[in-house]
Design an enzyme around this catalytic site. Structure first.
Site, short mmCIF file in Angstrom:
data_model
loop_
_atom_site.label_atom_id
_atom_site.label_comp_id
_atom_site.label_asym_id
_atom_site.label_seq_id
_atom_site.Cartn_x
_atom_site.Cartn_y
_atom_site.Cartn_z
N HIS A 123 0.85 -1.19 0.00
CA HIS A 123 0.00 0.00 0.00
C HIS A 123 0.89 1.25 0.00
O HIS A 123 1.89 1.31 0.73
CB HIS A 123 -0.91 -0.01 1.24
CG HIS A 123 -2.01 0.99 1.17
ND1 HIS A 123 -1.80 2.33 1.41
CD2 HIS A 123 -3.31 0.86 0.85
CE1 HIS A 123 -2.95 2.98 1.26
NE2 HIS A 123 -3.88 2.11 0.93
N GLU A 125 0.55 4.09 1.35
CA GLU A 125 0.74 4.72 2.67
C GLU A 125 1.86 4.02 3.43
O GLU A 125 2.71 4.67 4.05
CB GLU A 125 -0.57 4.67 3.48
CG GLU A 125 -0.40 5.31 4.85
CD GLU A 125 -1.56 5.04 5.80
OE1 GLU A 125 -2.73 5.16 5.38
OE2 GLU A 125 -1.30 4.73 6.97
N SER A 221 -8.39 -0.36 -0.41
CA SER A 221 -8.33 -1.37 0.66
C SER A 221 -9.38 -1.09 1.74
O SER A 221 -9.94 -2.01 2.32
CB SER A 221 -6.93 -1.44 1.26
OG SER A 221 -6.56 -0.21 1.77
S1 SF4 Z 1 -8.76 7.44 6.34
FE1 SF4 Z 1 -8.87 9.57 5.69
S2 SF4 Z 1 -8.80 10.79 7.56
FE2 SF4 Z 1 -8.10 8.72 8.03
S3 SF4 Z 1 -5.89 8.78 7.78
FE3 SF4 Z 1 -6.69 8.09 5.83
S4 SF4 Z 1 -6.94 9.96 4.66
FE4 SF4 Z 1 -6.72 10.56 6.78
#
Ligand code: SF4
Length: 277
Positions: A123, A125, A221
């Site tokens: 991912h 992130e 995901s």
């Molecule tokens: S789900 Fe949305 S609010 Fe939560 S960390 Fe990810 S981008 Fe930020």
């Protein structure tokens, strides 16, 4: 037939901010690029492309001097360095909850800790977080935990964080095992509330419904996880990307249909699905 749209369906804080920022950036003079797809939603990406925003897979594809939008998932530290060298102007939409993980990863790395990230290693992130660690590992399940025990000695200083969209149950289970094994282990709960709030409110709704629709991109995901949560409580759960994909006849015998949507689903798509039903 009753239809309920979950009040927590759709854009979270971070995605809303990134999308608003991108539409605003589209009015800037000069090239505006987004590093990776801003959100997992083709309709929204098409609208941004019509406004002139280009998408690059890597910093190398971006022309020198362009404006570059960093999406909510965030980027590794070296991306910022490459963009700076190219004379680009960075418009940083990294979600503040992801930014918090970057800070933990960096500070704890500076203190000499090994960072363990609970999440999906593919991912963006997680790749971004890894890029803020001196030494970082990812774990997604028990098999990964076992191999980690073989790799990192039990007395090493370790710091554990989670991908913001990690499933809470699985993350807590892994964190407990790590805490039990490593004698010097600090755990940070970095799962985003928006995700858990959306998941628990979708679960509550799914438990009352005999038909459930989860709207979101197939490669998202958090949408996939939302689908799994709903499917456990309502067997008649489907996942669609938009109203076009919905086979509304499937729900013709239902008494109560619930609708929820992943973090990257714009409100206009939720409305279209609702209208089609
Ligand atoms: S789900 Fe949305 S609010 Fe939560 S960390 Fe990810 S981008 Fe930020």
């Amino acid at each position: 037939m009753k239809i309920t749209v979950d009040e927590n369906a759709g854009f979270c804080y971070g995605v809303q901010r990134a999308v608003d920022t991108a539409f605003e950036a589209a009015t800037l003079p000069g090239d505006v690029w987004c590093l990776g797809k801003l959100i997992h939603n083709d309709d929204c990406m098409r609208r941004l492309s019509e406004k002139g925003i280009c998408v690059a897979k890597s910093p190398g594809e971006i022309p020198d001097g362009a404006y570059v939008i960093i999406r909510a998932h965030g980027e590794p530290q070296n991306t910022y360095e490459v963009l700076q060298d190219k004379g680009c102007t960075v418009i940083d939409s990294t979600c503040r909850f992801v930014e918090k993980i970057h800070k933990i990863a960096k500070n704890k790395s500076d203190e000499g800790c090994i960072i363990i990230i609970i999440g999906d290693r593919d991912h963006p992130e997680v790749r971004g977080i890894l890029g803020h660690c001196r030494i970082g590992y990812t774990v997604a399940d028990d098999t990964d935990v076992t191999s980690l025990f073989d790799t990192i000695p039990a007395d090493s200083p370790v710091c554990v964080v989670s991908q913001t969209t990690a499933g809470r149950k699985n993350a807590e289970n892994i964190a407990a095992k790590l805490k039990n094994h490593y004698t010097n282990c600090e755990i940070f709960d970095t799962i985003c509330n928006a995700t858990s709030r959306r998941q628990s409110s979708a679960a509550e709704l799914a438990a009352q419904c005999d038909g459930m629709i989860v709207i979101g991109g197939k490669d998202s995901s958090n949408t996939r996880r939302l689908y799994d949560v709903c499917r456990e409580l309502c067997e008649n759960t489907v996942m669609v990307e938009n109203a076009e994909e919905l086979d509304a006849d499937r729900f013709s015998g239902c008494k109560h249909i619930g609708i929820t949507a992943g973090a990257s689903t714009p409100a206009w798509i939720i409305k279209e699905v609702h209208s089609k039903l």
